[in-house]
Enzyme design. Structure first.
Site, PDB file in Angstrom:
ATOM      1  CG  ASP A  88      -1.973   1.006   1.259  1.00  0.00           C
ATOM      2  OD1 ASP A  88      -2.835   0.945   0.359  1.00  0.00           O
ATOM      3  OD2 ASP A  88      -1.975   1.867   2.154  1.00  0.00           O
ATOM      4  CD  GLU A 128      -2.875   2.485  -3.067  1.00  0.00           C
ATOM      5  OE1 GLU A 128      -4.042   2.879  -3.085  1.00  0.00           O
ATOM      6  OE2 GLU A 128      -2.118   2.636  -2.081  1.00  0.00           O
TER       7      GLU A 128
END
Length: 552
Positions: free
Chosen positions: A185, A214
């Site tokens: 993330d 991400e």
């Protein structure tokens, strides 16, 4: 949070496998804060991204709260999940958050534990585990993005080796437990050097661990995110591809399929475009159909996703046309409980194409070559060695296309999706596509098989259209430096060539090799790299991937 736990995932594996799902990615499983956030609109920490202990699992997902000490035992429901997946030939992707812990709650901010022992506290940060620069104000300022807070979340200080050792030790425990891949993330909020160190250490734990990050709304024309994709040691979720597909097929943008091809035309900016993870909806955005996409548009998007370059990632429920359009379908209405489990046209298409991806190397390794692109229709070819996949897509009214220079074998071919037959003669065909129509034609070549197979990739070779690139070397399989027996590679895009080299006599031995450019003009001499011979130890058996850059 709409319900569910890991036992529920196990119970639905038959359903998932019925349409070809081969890996499962869940949001983070780590133990996290349990108290509500403070302020005018308190929020509950159910999603998994506010970790309090990276070495324990959230007991909410387990069959018994005692199972949270995951690494002291091997009989938890998580162990059962991993074992069951692996017995079925499936993989598990762990979602990881290295950038931050938790926001201000009624119990404090950023309290972090090491298997139950408090090691850091944002409000009493004596060992400097956190940055203390306040909220990010200017999102164009790279320093702020990497050092200031995202939405009030306590942001880790990656300069502190105590934190770095803790996070790497923690994730290594999960990998040794049997996790097959990592989704990471908020990667743009930490500097590139941190990810290079992190990924190097994860490689030691498992050299075959797939990782993708991400970087929200990354683009191939953004030098910073491209540098990350090329140098961090992991791939990225392909947000540019996602945005183009949503605009084309869900929102009806007048640019249509040209928007998608504009993204793919820049694949040469990446060192590994075929490893980008492609998707068109996820848990941080309204679902595809909440933007206005019909069931038929979803069916079309799924064919595009599963035949395009990259690693396709489906968001749960797309196979059931799941969407809740309350408040525009944004969080939390983009994450509703899945309540239907029957076969649909979407799940049928996923199953057909997931099966084809496993056996057709064009869909695994091949480039993506446009044969017809306009706003309403898209025809492209995937090709690798003697394997092919030719795709026709139409989002508009019924139309007839006459397409030439297909580079696809002549003959009669049957569409995998519709069963319609298509005749290709002299590399050309005429097809009529209905509204939201598709055709998927394939021809499967032989897979490369040997004791050891080296998947070799080279970037930056100065090839021109029509040129060929090959590997020559000091071993039997690479011709013993004889150009007549050099092993030719396949062009993937303007920056990447790829091939699978079968090795028998050289398995387990050190080999030397170089790349050589074979010009299209037969009167031009071969052009070898201007560098010392590369030397690699070949693994005794199995597959390995080598990544190189052409050198002058």
């Amino acid at each position: 949070y709409w319900g569910g736990d890991l036992q529920g995932v196990i119970d639905k594996l038959d359903y998932l496998q019925s349409f070809g799902i081969s890996a499962i990615w869940t949001t983070p499983l780590f133990e996290q804060v349990r108290s509500m956030t403070v302020g005018d609109t308190p929020r509950a920490p159910i999603h998994g991204y506010w970790t309090s202990d990276f070495k324990r699992i959230n007991p909410r997902w387990m069959n018994d709260p005692s199972e949270k000490r995951l690494f002291d035992r091997d009989d938890t429901v998580f162990d059962t999940l991993l074992n069951t997946l692996h017995e079925r030939g499936m993989k598990f992707v762990l979602d990881v958050v290295c950038n931050h812990s938790s926001p201000q709650t009624s119990e404090g901010k950023g309290k972090l534990y090491d298997d139950g022992k408090l090691v850091a506290d944002f409000d009493n940060d004596v060992d400097h585990w956190y940055h203390h620069y306040g909220e990010t104000v200017d999102w164009s300022d790279e320093w702020q993005v990497q050092n200031c807070e995202l939405a009030g979340l306590a942001t880790f200080n990656e300069n502190n080796v105590l934190f770095r050792n803790y996070i790497k030790e923690s994730i290594a425990l999960w990998i040794r437990k049997g996790v097959d891949a990592l989704r990471i993330d908020t990667v743009k909020h930490m500097p590139l050097w941190f990810w290079q160190e992190f990924n190097a250490d994860m490689n030691v734990v498992n050299p075959n661990l797939f990782r993708f990050g991400e970087w929200i709304y990354n683009r191939p024309d953004d030098p910073t995110s491209v540098e990350y994709a090329n140098k961090a040691g992991m791939s990225l979720l392909d947000f540019a591809w996602c945005t183009a597909v949503r605009r084309c097929l869900a929102q009806g943008d007048e640019g249509g399929f040209q928007l998608i091809q504009e993204v793919l035309d820049q694949d040469g900016n990446y060192l590994g475009a075929t490893e980008l993870v492609t998707f068109f909806e996820n848990h941080d955005m309204p679902r595809f159909q909440s933007l206005g996409g019909s069931n038929e548009a979803m069916d079309l998007a799924l064919v595009l996703l599963l035949t395009s370059r990259g690693v396709p990632c489906l968001y749960y429920g797309c196979e059931q046309y799941l969407h809740d359009d309350t408040d525009g379908g944004d969080d939390p209405y983009n994450r509703p409980m899945l309540e239907k489990w029957e076969p649909t046209e979407a799940s049928r298409r996923i199953g057909i194409l997931a099966k084809e991806r496993k056996i057709n190397q064009a869909l695994q390794w091949g480039g993506q070559w446009p044969k017809w692109v306009d706003a309403e229709s898209y025809v492209f070819l995937r090709r690798y060695r003697s394997s092919y996949c030719l795709v026709f897509l139409n989002r508009g009214e019924e139309r007839t296309l006459n397409v030439e220079n297909l580079d696809f074998p002549d003959g009669e071919h049957r569409c995998l999706i519709t069963g319609q037959t298509v005749q290709i003669e002299n590399g050309a065909t005429e097809v009529t596509l209905p509204p939201m129509g598709v055709l998927v034609l394939t021809k499967r070549g032989r897979k490369v098989k040997a004791t050891t197979v080296i998947r070799i990739q080279v970037n930056g070779a100065p090839t021109q259209p029509g040129d060929r690139l090959a590997v020559i070397g000091d071993c039997e399989e690479l011709g013993r430096w004889d150009l007549r027996n050099a092993y030719e590679l396949t062009c993937v895009n303007s920056n990447t060539w790829f091939g699978e080299i079968p090795l028998e006599a050289s398995a387990g031995k050190v080999i030397g090799y170089k790349f050589v450019l074979l010009p299209a003009d037969p009167n031009s001499p071969p052009r070898r790299e201007n560098r010392a011979v590369r030397r690699h130890l070949v693994i005794p058996e199995g597959t390995a991937k080598w990544r190189d850059r052409w050198e002058e």
